[in-house]
Design an enzyme around this catalytic site. Structure first.
Site, short mmCIF file in Angstrom:
data_model
loop_
_atom_site.label_atom_id
_atom_site.label_comp_id
_atom_site.label_asym_id
_atom_site.label_seq_id
_atom_site.Cartn_x
_atom_site.Cartn_y
_atom_site.Cartn_z
N ARG A 46 29.86 38.81 51.54
CA ARG A 46 31.29 39.12 51.69
C ARG A 46 31.55 39.90 52.99
O ARG A 46 32.52 39.64 53.70
CB ARG A 46 31.78 39.95 50.50
CG ARG A 46 31.56 39.27 49.13
CD ARG A 46 32.81 38.61 48.64
NE ARG A 46 32.61 37.96 47.35
CZ ARG A 46 33.15 38.38 46.21
NH1 ARG A 46 33.87 39.48 46.19
NH2 ARG A 46 32.96 37.71 45.10
N ASP A 150 48.24 45.61 41.41
CA ASP A 150 46.86 45.37 41.81
C ASP A 150 46.57 46.25 43.03
O ASP A 150 47.48 46.63 43.77
CB ASP A 150 46.60 43.90 42.15
CG ASP A 150 45.13 43.53 42.02
OD1 ASP A 150 44.74 42.92 41.01
OD2 ASP A 150 44.36 43.87 42.94
C1 LIG Z 1 39.21 39.44 37.69
S1 LIG Z 1 40.79 40.00 38.20
C2 LIG Z 1 41.64 39.99 36.64
C3 LIG Z 1 42.99 39.33 36.73
C4 LIG Z 1 43.74 39.23 35.39
N1 LIG Z 1 43.93 40.53 34.81
C5 LIG Z 1 43.02 38.31 34.44
O1 LIG Z 1 42.37 38.78 33.51
O2 LIG Z 1 43.09 37.09 34.62
C6 LIG Z 1 40.50 41.75 38.46
C7 LIG Z 1 41.55 42.40 39.35
O3 LIG Z 1 41.38 43.83 39.27
C8 LIG Z 1 41.73 44.38 40.53
N2 LIG Z 1 41.17 45.73 40.68
C9 LIG Z 1 39.88 46.08 40.83
N3 LIG Z 1 39.76 47.40 40.97
C10 LIG Z 1 41.02 47.92 40.90
C11 LIG Z 1 41.56 49.24 40.99
N4 LIG Z 1 40.79 50.30 41.18
N5 LIG Z 1 42.90 49.38 40.87
C12 LIG Z 1 43.70 48.30 40.67
N6 LIG Z 1 43.25 47.03 40.59
C13 LIG Z 1 41.92 46.84 40.70
C14 LIG Z 1 41.14 43.38 41.52
O4 LIG Z 1 41.74 43.48 42.80
C15 LIG Z 1 41.38 42.04 40.83
O5 LIG Z 1 42.54 41.40 41.31
#
Ligand SMILES: C[S@@+](CC[C@H](N)C(=O)[O-])C[C@H]1O[C@@H](n2cnc3c(N)ncnc32)[C@H](O)[C@@H]1O
Length: 279
Positions: A46, A150
């Protein structure tokens, strides 16, 4: 990143253990994401892309750049490491629950607040909005708001645009597609746009779950699915404590299929498959 990509660039830059530890520490501090030793190759792949984009030839120079206070690279650094996989009606039993629950709630009160925390590219909050509209077609008569947040600005921009390639809808029933989306033509051929009555229920905001939260609302339902899976237990405990402080007794919390609150929070009882209720 795929296996071919990793292999083909494996020797392009040298990532020492010390440099990987610096990456891990910064990722943890900025996002709460705990990069295990096994994630080293993934992190390499990445961030190697960022080195190339910036014309840098070693990880030390890249780390000096991101470790500067208020570095302009930080958004890219965060965006590169987050896992954003999502989909419309992912884990559909949650939306069956929501449909029923919303009808019951709105029979008793006129205001509804839902939070999609970690909304990625928007499929989750749009699914919530489509479910509300299906459950209560005259939802405009109520005060209903969905907050979608997000950390990653890049995915949030996609979410707010509400424009998706047609393939993203391929497993959805025709009726759902018809109610939720408008098919693009001309320059937008091959894409769909979320209908405005669906999108209008949602407010998108950038928010790091580890930071202070400006919202004062008490949430009837919080969706935080497939987000904490990457956090260590201590970060999870603090986060679920904060969620519980934003909910009244009886409100619901929905988490991802491989997550659970055992040894993380005593504030909720389980009431369905990965569905919890505040005690
Ligand atoms: C795998 S996606 C999940 C999307 C959706 N909730 C689903 O289940 O389909 C995880 C998301 O969490 C966000 N994320 C990770 N760490 C975070 C943080 N500290 N604060 C806010 N969002 C975060 C990432 O950017 C990512 O878009």
């Amino acid at each position: 990143m795929n296996a071919v990509e990793t292999a083909s660039h494996a020797s392009e830059f040298n990532l020492t253990s010390g440099q990987f530890q610096r990456i891990r520490a910064l990722v943890l501090k900025l996002t709460g994401i705990h990069l295990t030793e096994e994630k080293r190759q993934l992190a390499y792949g990445r961030y190697a892309k960022r080195l190339r984009a910036l014309n840098l030839n070693n990880f030390d120079d890249y780390l000096c750049l991101v470790e500067q206070e208020d570095s302009a690279e930080l958004d890219h650094f965060i965006s590169a490491i987050t896992t954003n996989f999502t989909g419309f009606f992912r884990e559909p039993h949650h939306f069956e629950f929501l449909k029923q629950h919303v009808k019951e709630l709105l029979a008793k009160k006129s205001q509804l607040r839902i939070w999609s925390a970690g909304c990625s590219t928007g499929e989750e909050p749009y699914t919530i909005a489509m479910t509300l509209l299906e459950a209560v077609p005259n939802i405009g008569r109520y005060d209903c708001k969905i907050l979608a947040t997000d950390l990653d600005k890049k995915v949030l921009a996609t979410a707010a645009e509400g424009r998706y390639p047609l393939e993203k809808l391929q497993n959805l029933p025709l009726e759902v597609k018809r109610r939720g989306f408008v098919k693009g033509s001309g320059a937008n051929a091959g894409f769909v746009k979320v209908r405005s009555e669906v999108a209008n229920l949602i407010h998108f905001r950038q928010l790091n779950l580890l930071h202070d939260w400006p919202m004062k609302a008490a949430f009837d339902v919080i969706f935080c699915r497939n987000v904490v899976i990457y956090f260590d237990k201590e970060v999870q405990k603090k986060l679920f404590k904060k969620f519980s402080q934003r909910q009244v007794s009886g409100a619901h919390l929905v988490i991802g299929h491989s997550e659970n609150l055992a040894n993380v929070s005593d504030d909720y009882r389980i009431v369905g498959r990965t569905i919890y209720q505040k005690k």
